[in-house]
Enzyme design. Sequence first.
Site, short mmCIF file in Angstrom:
data_model
loop_
_atom_site.label_atom_id
_atom_site.label_comp_id
_atom_site.label_asym_id
_atom_site.label_seq_id
_atom_site.Cartn_x
_atom_site.Cartn_y
_atom_site.Cartn_z
N CYS A 1 0.82 -1.22 0.00
CA CYS A 1 0.00 0.00 0.00
C CYS A 1 0.85 1.27 0.00
O CYS A 1 0.95 1.97 1.01
CB CYS A 1 -0.98 0.04 1.16
SG CYS A 1 -2.29 1.24 0.83
N CYS B 1 -5.65 1.90 -4.48
CA CYS B 1 -5.16 2.52 -3.26
C CYS B 1 -6.05 3.69 -2.91
O CYS B 1 -5.99 4.73 -3.57
CB CYS B 1 -3.71 2.98 -3.50
SG CYS B 1 -2.90 3.51 -2.01
P1 FAD Z 1 -0.89 -10.77 4.47
O1 FAD Z 1 -2.33 -10.45 4.58
O2 FAD Z 1 0.07 -9.87 5.16
O3 FAD Z 1 -0.73 -12.26 5.02
C1 FAD Z 1 0.48 -12.96 5.15
C2 FAD Z 1 0.28 -14.02 6.22
O4 FAD Z 1 1.35 -14.93 6.21
C3 FAD Z 1 0.21 -13.43 7.63
O5 FAD Z 1 -0.98 -13.84 8.25
C4 FAD Z 1 1.44 -14.00 8.32
O6 FAD Z 1 1.22 -14.26 9.70
C5 FAD Z 1 1.65 -15.28 7.54
N1 FAD Z 1 3.03 -15.77 7.57
C6 FAD Z 1 4.17 -15.11 7.27
N2 FAD Z 1 5.24 -15.91 7.37
C7 FAD Z 1 4.76 -17.12 7.74
C8 FAD Z 1 5.36 -18.38 7.98
N3 FAD Z 1 6.69 -18.56 7.88
N4 FAD Z 1 4.57 -19.41 8.32
C9 FAD Z 1 3.23 -19.26 8.42
N5 FAD Z 1 2.59 -18.10 8.20
C10 FAD Z 1 3.36 -17.04 7.86
N6 FAD Z 1 -4.60 -2.65 0.75
C11 FAD Z 1 -5.66 -2.15 0.06
O7 FAD Z 1 -6.15 -2.77 -0.87
N7 FAD Z 1 -6.23 -0.95 0.38
C12 FAD Z 1 -5.75 -0.22 1.41
O8 FAD Z 1 -6.29 0.86 1.70
C13 FAD Z 1 -4.63 -0.70 2.16
N8 FAD Z 1 -4.12 0.02 3.19
C14 FAD Z 1 -3.10 -0.51 3.95
C15 FAD Z 1 -2.63 0.21 5.02
C16 FAD Z 1 -1.64 -0.29 5.85
C17 FAD Z 1 -1.15 0.52 7.01
C18 FAD Z 1 -1.11 -1.59 5.58
C19 FAD Z 1 -0.07 -2.18 6.49
C20 FAD Z 1 -1.57 -2.31 4.49
C21 FAD Z 1 -2.55 -1.79 3.65
N9 FAD Z 1 -3.03 -2.47 2.54
C22 FAD Z 1 -4.08 -1.96 1.80
C23 FAD Z 1 -2.29 -3.67 2.04
C24 FAD Z 1 -2.94 -5.00 2.35
O9 FAD Z 1 -3.23 -5.10 3.73
C25 FAD Z 1 -2.00 -6.12 1.93
O10 FAD Z 1 -1.54 -5.89 0.62
C26 FAD Z 1 -2.69 -7.48 1.96
O11 FAD Z 1 -3.12 -7.77 3.28
C27 FAD Z 1 -1.76 -8.56 1.42
O12 FAD Z 1 -2.29 -9.84 1.62
P2 FAD Z 1 -1.32 -11.12 1.66
O13 FAD Z 1 -2.19 -12.31 1.85
O14 FAD Z 1 -0.40 -11.09 0.53
O15 FAD Z 1 -0.41 -10.87 2.96
#
Ligand code: FAD
Length: 412
Positions: free
Chosen positions: A163, A341
Amino acid sequence: KEHYKVLVLGGGTGGIAMSARMKRKLGAENVAVVETSEMHYYQPIWTLVGAGVKSAASSGRPTASVIPPGVKWVKSNVREIDPDTNTVRTDNGMEISYQYLIVALGLQLHYEKIKGLPEIDDWEEFKIGSNYSVLTVEKTWRALQNFKEGNAIFSFPNTPVKCAGAPQKIMYLTDAYLRKTGKRATANVMYNTSLPVLFGIKKYADALWEIVKNRDIQVNLRHNLVEVRANKQEAVFENLDNPGETEVFEYEMLHVTPPMGPNPVIKGSSLADEGGWLDVNKETLQHNKYPNVFGIGDCTNLPTAKTAAAVAAQSSILDRTISKVLKNEMPDTKYDGYTSCPLVTSYSKVILAEFDYSGQPLETFPIDQSKERWTMYHMKADVMPHLYWHGLLKGFWGGPGPIRKIMHLGMK
Ligand code: FAD
Ligand code: UQ1
């Protein structure tokens, strides 16, 4: 040794959405997800938590409540992935084999790479906050409330981030808060970013430059936060155009966006590209070397901005890709890089940036989304959370593509 037809690594946004979709396709008993965290967080709302609009508690739900009923939850850390033997090893000593693997491990935050950054318990005393982690997001709101006069500094690191708008959203909210509380006249609001631009997409960058100009916000490009001297309330920035040269800024409030990098488990495996990110086909999300491995979200090397909105669009594509692979057919639906975003620019306005791989705007609504709008703020603050918990995580929300097509009927 346990075996699953589909093994999902990571129970974040992408992992839970894909678990729901795979359960629907193959039955719950054929799906397992490895996730160590007791809690699942809706990270996008942290922007509003840091600004005092929402509570941190409202951003989390127990992981147990978001795992689709019947899907096996392996409550441990992935330690090692061996795609040559289709095996995953976990910290609690399990060996799990799979027929298909979906990697959704997110990215890694690296607060420790900022020299001198104090222990989180001391952040309030030193007027530091960061919306990027559940442990630090409430410190942002404290720093805002405790602000007296001086520099409010917002950093953006010299790495890929999730983000990319979030580091400046909290700045606009801070500016608005300081105006509301009568402190803006003696405050200096400053955005020190490693990037050479304010935002990567010109249409929205133009709108944001207009806003920073009108609100008297100072933008320093190519400034990278390398050190915090907390007891002196000083932040040290490296000039990226002149390496080795640093500039010291005093601060009354510092919002830190940490350096970020690939997940170490992926980086240490043969699934990674040279940068350490999961190496997937940018149209099908299938791994470039291992055809029974797929990736979604922040952990991948998909060349688009890392957001939950992108994960939503990717989830429907990946669902389709896996359907085809299961039938021994070629994947046919192509991801266009859609990402979004919602740029929060005050306590009641949002610019809804949406774009694709081409770097061109790809807007859902047939209006100019580069304008600050109340409707979009309402969508970000009150509609998106429901769309997330009840739509995306349940495998029902695959991004706004279909809505966009209806909205633009007869207009293109
Ligand atoms: P995540 O949701 O981060 O999940 C990864 C998971 O893997 C976690 O649960 C973690 O515990 C797990 N994990 C990691 N390593 C291991 C391991 N070795 N073994 C087991 N589990 C593990 N997106 C938008 O679309 N709009 C927005 O307005 C927006 N605003 C944001 C604002 C902030 C402050 C932040 C921090 C993020 C924002 N995002 C936004 C981005 C969005 O939250 C992420 O892009 C999204 O959650 C990514 O999903 P993901 O499944 O790839 O990763
Ligand atoms: C979106 O789909 C999504 O995931 C649920 C987000 O994450 C919170 C978003 O911020 C946005 C903007 C979208 C896109 C949705 C629409 C209706 C434009």
